[in-house]
Each structure stands twice: as structure tokens, then as C-alpha cells.
Write a protein that holds these residues in place. Structure first.
Motif, PDB file in Angstrom:
ATOM      1  N   LYS A 246      31.977  41.286  23.990  1.00  0.00           N
ATOM      2  CA  LYS A 246      31.689  41.446  25.423  1.00  0.00           C
ATOM      3  C   LYS A 246      31.246  42.861  25.750  1.00  0.00           C
ATOM      4  O   LYS A 246      30.209  43.069  26.389  1.00  0.00           O
ATOM      5  CB  LYS A 246      32.946  41.149  26.276  1.00  0.00           C
ATOM      6  CG  LYS A 246      33.611  39.845  26.031  1.00  0.00           C
ATOM      7  CD  LYS A 246      34.854  39.685  26.891  1.00  0.00           C
ATOM      8  CE  LYS A 246      36.031  40.562  26.523  1.00  0.00           C
ATOM      9  NZ  LYS A 246      36.710  40.199  25.277  1.00  0.00           N
ATOM     10  N   SER A 247      32.075  43.835  25.306  1.00  0.00           N
ATOM     11  CA  SER A 247      31.775  45.230  25.660  1.00  0.00           C
ATOM     12  C   SER A 247      30.501  45.697  24.988  1.00  0.00           C
ATOM     13  O   SER A 247      29.709  46.434  25.582  1.00  0.00           O
ATOM     14  CB  SER A 247      32.918  46.150  25.245  1.00  0.00           C
ATOM     15  OG  SER A 247      34.072  45.765  25.920  1.00  0.00           O
ATOM     16  N   THR A 248      30.301  45.255  23.752  1.00  0.00           N
ATOM     17  CA  THR A 248      29.094  45.667  23.029  1.00  0.00           C
ATOM     18  C   THR A 248      27.856  45.195  23.795  1.00  0.00           C
ATOM     19  O   THR A 248      26.886  45.948  23.971  1.00  0.00           O
ATOM     20  CB  THR A 248      29.107  45.065  21.606  1.00  0.00           C
ATOM     21  OG1 THR A 248      30.311  45.487  20.969  1.00  0.00           O
ATOM     22  CG2 THR A 248      27.912  45.500  20.802  1.00  0.00           C
TER      23      THR A 248
ATOM     24  N   SER B  76      39.403  38.852  22.395  1.00  0.00           N
ATOM     25  CA  SER B  76      39.222  40.223  21.931  1.00  0.00           C
ATOM     26  C   SER B  76      38.311  40.251  20.700  1.00  0.00           C
ATOM     27  O   SER B  76      38.463  39.436  19.803  1.00  0.00           O
ATOM     28  CB  SER B  76      40.609  40.776  21.587  1.00  0.00           C
ATOM     29  OG  SER B  76      40.476  42.114  21.273  1.00  0.00           O
ATOM     30  N   GLY B  77      37.356  41.169  20.720  1.00  0.00           N
ATOM     31  CA  GLY B  77      36.479  41.336  19.561  1.00  0.00           C
ATOM     32  C   GLY B  77      35.252  40.428  19.553  1.00  0.00           C
ATOM     33  O   GLY B  77      34.466  40.465  18.613  1.00  0.00           O
TER      34      GLY B  77
HETATM   35  N1  LIG Z   1      31.255  51.286  16.108  1.00  0.00           N
HETATM   36  C1  LIG Z   1      31.546  50.113  15.548  1.00  0.00           C
HETATM   37  N2  LIG Z   1      31.446  49.927  14.205  1.00  0.00           N
HETATM   38  C2  LIG Z   1      31.731  48.732  13.633  1.00  0.00           C
HETATM   39  N3  LIG Z   1      32.140  47.655  14.315  1.00  0.00           N
HETATM   40  C3  LIG Z   1      32.263  47.771  15.639  1.00  0.00           C
HETATM   41  C4  LIG Z   1      31.980  48.991  16.335  1.00  0.00           C
HETATM   42  N4  LIG Z   1      32.197  48.794  17.654  1.00  0.00           N
HETATM   43  C5  LIG Z   1      32.613  47.507  17.771  1.00  0.00           C
HETATM   44  N5  LIG Z   1      32.648  46.889  16.579  1.00  0.00           N
HETATM   45  C6  LIG Z   1      33.026  45.485  16.313  1.00  0.00           C
HETATM   46  O1  LIG Z   1      32.211  44.660  17.104  1.00  0.00           O
HETATM   47  C7  LIG Z   1      32.937  43.533  17.563  1.00  0.00           C
HETATM   48  C8  LIG Z   1      32.786  43.404  19.065  1.00  0.00           C
HETATM   49  O2  LIG Z   1      33.493  44.450  19.711  1.00  0.00           O
HETATM   50  P1  LIG Z   1      33.609  44.567  21.298  1.00  0.00           P
HETATM   51  O3  LIG Z   1      34.340  45.811  21.630  1.00  0.00           O
HETATM   52  O4  LIG Z   1      32.281  44.369  21.897  1.00  0.00           O
HETATM   53  O5  LIG Z   1      34.522  43.306  21.610  1.00  0.00           O
HETATM   54  P2  LIG Z   1      35.172  42.876  22.989  1.00  0.00           P
HETATM   55  O6  LIG Z   1      34.879  41.419  23.135  1.00  0.00           O
HETATM   56  O7  LIG Z   1      34.729  43.750  24.081  1.00  0.00           O
HETATM   57  O8  LIG Z   1      36.701  43.065  22.663  1.00  0.00           O
HETATM   58  P3  LIG Z   1      37.927  43.585  23.614  1.00  0.00           P
HETATM   59  O9  LIG Z   1      38.174  42.485  24.594  1.00  0.00           O
HETATM   60  O10 LIG Z   1      39.049  43.727  22.625  1.00  0.00           O
HETATM   61  O11 LIG Z   1      37.506  44.867  24.222  1.00  0.00           O
HETATM   62  C9  LIG Z   1      34.370  43.713  17.107  1.00  0.00           C
HETATM   63  O12 LIG Z   1      34.594  42.878  15.990  1.00  0.00           O
HETATM   64  C10 LIG Z   1      34.442  45.179  16.735  1.00  0.00           C
HETATM   65  O13 LIG Z   1      35.342  45.380  15.681  1.00  0.00           O
END
Ligand SMILES: Nc1ncnc2c1ncn2[C@@H]1O[C@H](COP(=O)(O)OP(=O)(O)OP(=O)(O)O)[C@@H](O)[C@H]1O
Length: 362
Positions: free
Chosen positions: A42-44, A38-39
Motif C-alpha cells: 500500500k505505502s509503496t 501488512s506488507g
Molecule cells: N527499501 C526496501 N527494500 C526492500 N524491500 C522493501 C523496501 N521497502 C519496502 N519493501 C517491501 O515491499 C513490500 C511492501 O511494503 P509496503 O511498506 O508498501 O507495505 P504496506 O502494505 O504499506 O505495509 P504496512 O501496512 O505494514 O505499512 C514489503 O514486503 C516490504 O518488505
């Protein structure tokens, strides 16, 4: 050719860097899965491919065209979200037709595509229903159907199964696997933190941590030859056992002394300069076998037995303090709590990582 090329892709939110420079080449028709804790971003990354997040640095190409500044609707992609995002007041048919109506496709073409997608996803009996009259799995199939109707060059999935219960998850996963076979020219990128989804759906898995790539490879390649400790522990369940070790002899084979004092020789080559260094020895729970022989790998006392029917998990104490070794035995193991047991494993199944966690095999 509808491949994707990511060159040094970066993302920052203000002063916070979340993606640190991703290089990735995805071939047309490939099914690529992004996994990671998590974090990790991936989604970004997926949302940047979709055009839903601005790209801070680097270049992104779809089909050879640089798309950094191309709006989502012009990228030839369709995205399926965890939340389905269906219009509640529209029937299944209208939900699927919506995008094509906006794009001013002909009635005949819309009908052909909606019925084709419904047929592919076994949704034909539900075309006149509203989303609220469907199960979670059916709703997600409608969301997938709507994406198919857009005839995308690239299909993006953001944890599409995480709102479904276990049985529906399996059924919908199989549905997606079939879909990718039928749409073999369509590139698919899929985000999940479910290992089974990653292992079963992917042609290649991209393991991410803290905004960078740890390893890219075919599922079994990552399982059998993890490049580093992070991937070794992330892929496989229960996670690989890791035991602190010291290298005592180098060459084509390497000898190590495990915490607890046992000496083990691995079919892993190391340079003479590694002699005396600390390392991490790894063996997967499913690669351990009980033995009576004297050339065992390690010995310990069983503290917990978890009989799951198809497998038995044994927790073994005595090697690393407060960190039991886990052994996964097939079926019902005739081993009880308090038993002192010796374990062995095939040499080819043993892993060794250097002080920085990089595999000596890689
Ligand atoms: N709008 C935003 N402003 C600041 N930080 C952000 C924003 N959106 C995401 N982040 C940060 O960017 C990082 C990546 O987030 P992301 O959602 O891509 O992770 P992920 O791997 O998809 O996690 P998960 O499996 O929990 O969905 C995280 O540390 C998150 O806190």
C-alpha cells in the motif's frame, strides 16, 4: 480533470518484486482508499504516486500527464504522513505557511490560505503555538492544514490516524470526511489498514494483497459481493465464516453439502461442470440468526459467549474442527455456554466460492 491513471505499475527492490502490475483509473474528486494486510504494498504504491519512490515499470499519469520522471514537487500533490512531520521549532502558522513561502507566494495569499485552512480544521486558536504544545490529533490537523495550503490537485494520506488514540481517531476521521466533502474536486488517496476508515471514507476501496489488486469497488459492493475469498475475509469484522463444502447439484440454484453433512441450497448459479467439486461456503457472523425451525442452516454448541452490550458474539463448535463459527447477535443474546443452537440466514446473504476461491456470483 485531475484524475490519476496507473498502467501496469511495477516496483522491484533489486531482485524482489513488490508491486506486480497495477492498473487503476482514479477519477477527479474521488476518494480512494488502499487497504490490505501488512506488507502488501500500500505505502509503496502511494509513495510512487507521490514521486518518493522510483517506478520500476509501467506508466503513471496525473491529469493526463505522464509523471514517471516528474519530481514530487512538480506533481501537484500533497502528502500527510502518520508521523505528522511538523517542524518542531515553528509555530502552527509557520508550519502551514512554510511551503508557500518557499514557493514565494505573496504574504496576503499565504495569510488567506493559512487562515482558511485553520478555520476549516478548527485550528485558529492554536496558530501561535508550537507543535509540542498540541495534542496528537491537533498536530495531525496541522499536517493536514499544511497540505491544504499547498492547494494540491491530489491529496495523499499514509495512515494519518494510526498514532492517535481511539476517540481522537474517530474525531479526526470525521474531520477528514468533512474536508473531502468541502474539497470535492480534490482527488484523495488514503492508505490504511483500518476497515472502519476504509468503509466510511472511501468512494471506492482498492483491496491489495501481495502487490496486486484483489478487487476494486464501493465499500458496500465489496462487503455484499466480494469477488473472492480473500476480500470476503478481509472486509467485515469478525471475518466471514467459511465452511468447506462439496457441490451436489448445479443450475440456477446450487446445492452443497457442508462439512458435517448438512445440505444447503443457495441462490447462486453454477454450471453442470461444477458438480462434485469442492467449494467454500461463506456466511457473515451478522447474517446468522437463531432459529427453532427444522430448515436451519447448521447446528452447534456454543463454546464462548462474548457479551459486548450492543452485540453478543457466539462461538459455535461442531462444524469444522478447531474452527468455531462466529455468530454476531444484536444486543444481549439469551444464549449460554454449552447450549445447542440452530442457526439460519437469508438465502441472499449466503456466499459460495470455487476451489480457487473465486466467487460464483461474480
Ligand atoms: N527499501 C526496501 N527494500 C526492500 N524491500 C522493501 C523496501 N521497502 C519496502 N519493501 C517491501 O515491499 C513490500 C511492501 O511494503 P509496503 O511498506 O508498501 O507495505 P504496506 O502494505 O504499506 O505495509 P504496512 O501496512 O505494514 O505499512 C514489503 O514486503 C516490504 O518488505
Amino acid at each position: 480533470m485531475t484524475g490519476l491513471l496507473l498502467k501496469d505499475i511495477r516496483k522491484s527492490y533489486g531482485a524482489v518484486d513488490v508491486i506486480h502490475g497495477i492498473d487503476l483509473d482514479i477519477k477527479e474528486g474521488e476518494f480512494v482508499v488502499f487497504v490490505g494486510p501488512s506488507g502488501c504494498g500500500k505505502s509503496t504504491l502511494l509513495r510512487m504516486i507521490a514521486g518518493l519512490e522510483e517506478i520500476t515499470g509501467g506508466d503513471m499519469f496525473i491529469d493526463g500527464e505522464r509523471v514517471n520522471d516528474v519530481p514530487p514537487s512538480k506533481r501537484g500533490i500533497a502528502m500527510v504522513f502518520q508521523s505528522y512531520a511538523l517542524y518542531p521549532h515553528m509555530t502552527v502558522y509557520d508550519n502551514m505557511a512554510f511551503g508557500m513561502r518557499i514557493a514565494r507566494e505573496s504574504k496576503e495569499e499565504i495569510d488567506r490560505r493559512v487562515r482558511g485552512a485553520a478555520d476549516m480544521l478548527q485550528l485558529t486558536p492554536y496558530l501561535d503555538r508550537l507543535p509540542k504544545a498540541l495534542s496528537g490529533g491537533q498536530r495531525q490537523r496541522v499536517a493536514i492544514g499544511r497540505a491544504i495550503c499547498r492547494n494540491p490537485k491530489v491529496f495523499l494520506f499514509d495512515e494519518p490516524l494510526s498514532n492517535l488514540d481511539a476517540a481522537l481517531r474517530v474525531a479526526t476521521r470525521i474531520e477528514i470526511a468533512k474536508l473531502s466533502e468541502r474539497m470535492s474536486d480534490t482527488t484523495m488517496i488514503y492508505v490504511t489498514h483500518d476497515q472502519v476508515e476504509a468503509m466510511t471514507l472511501a468512494d471506492r476501496i482498492v483491496v491489495l494483497s501481495a502487490g496486486h489488486i484483489e478487487q476494486v469497488g464501493a465499500p458496500l459492493e465489496l462487503y455484499e459481493r466480494p469477488a473472492n475469498l480473500f476480500v470476503a475475509r478481509f472486509i467485515g469484522s469478525p471475518a466471514m465464516n467459511v465452511i468447506p463444502a462439496t457441490i451436489t447439484a448445479t443450475g440456477q440454484q446450487t446445492a452443497v453439502s457442508l462439512a458435517g453433512g448438512k445440505s444447503v441450497t443457495l441462490d447462486v448459479p453454477t454450471n453442470a461442470s461444477e458438480n462434485g467439486k469442492t467449494a467454500s461456503f461463506g456466511v457473515r457472523p451478522e447474517d446468522l440468526r437463531v432459529t427453532e425451525a427444522d430448515d436451519f442452516l447448521f447446528e452447534g454448541t456454543v463454546s464462548i459467549v462474548e457479551a459486548l452490550g450492543e452485540v453478543t458474539l457466539l462461538y459455535i463448535e461442531g462444524l469444522v474442527e478447531n474452527e468455531p463459527i462466529i455468530a454476531k447477535m444484536p444486543g444481549i443474546a439469551r444464549v449460554g455456554r454449552g447450549d445447542k443452537v440452530r442457526f439460519t440466514a437469508d438465502k441472499a446473504k449466503l456466499h459460495l466460492f470455487d476451489t480457487n476461491g473465486q466467487s460464483y456470483r461474480a
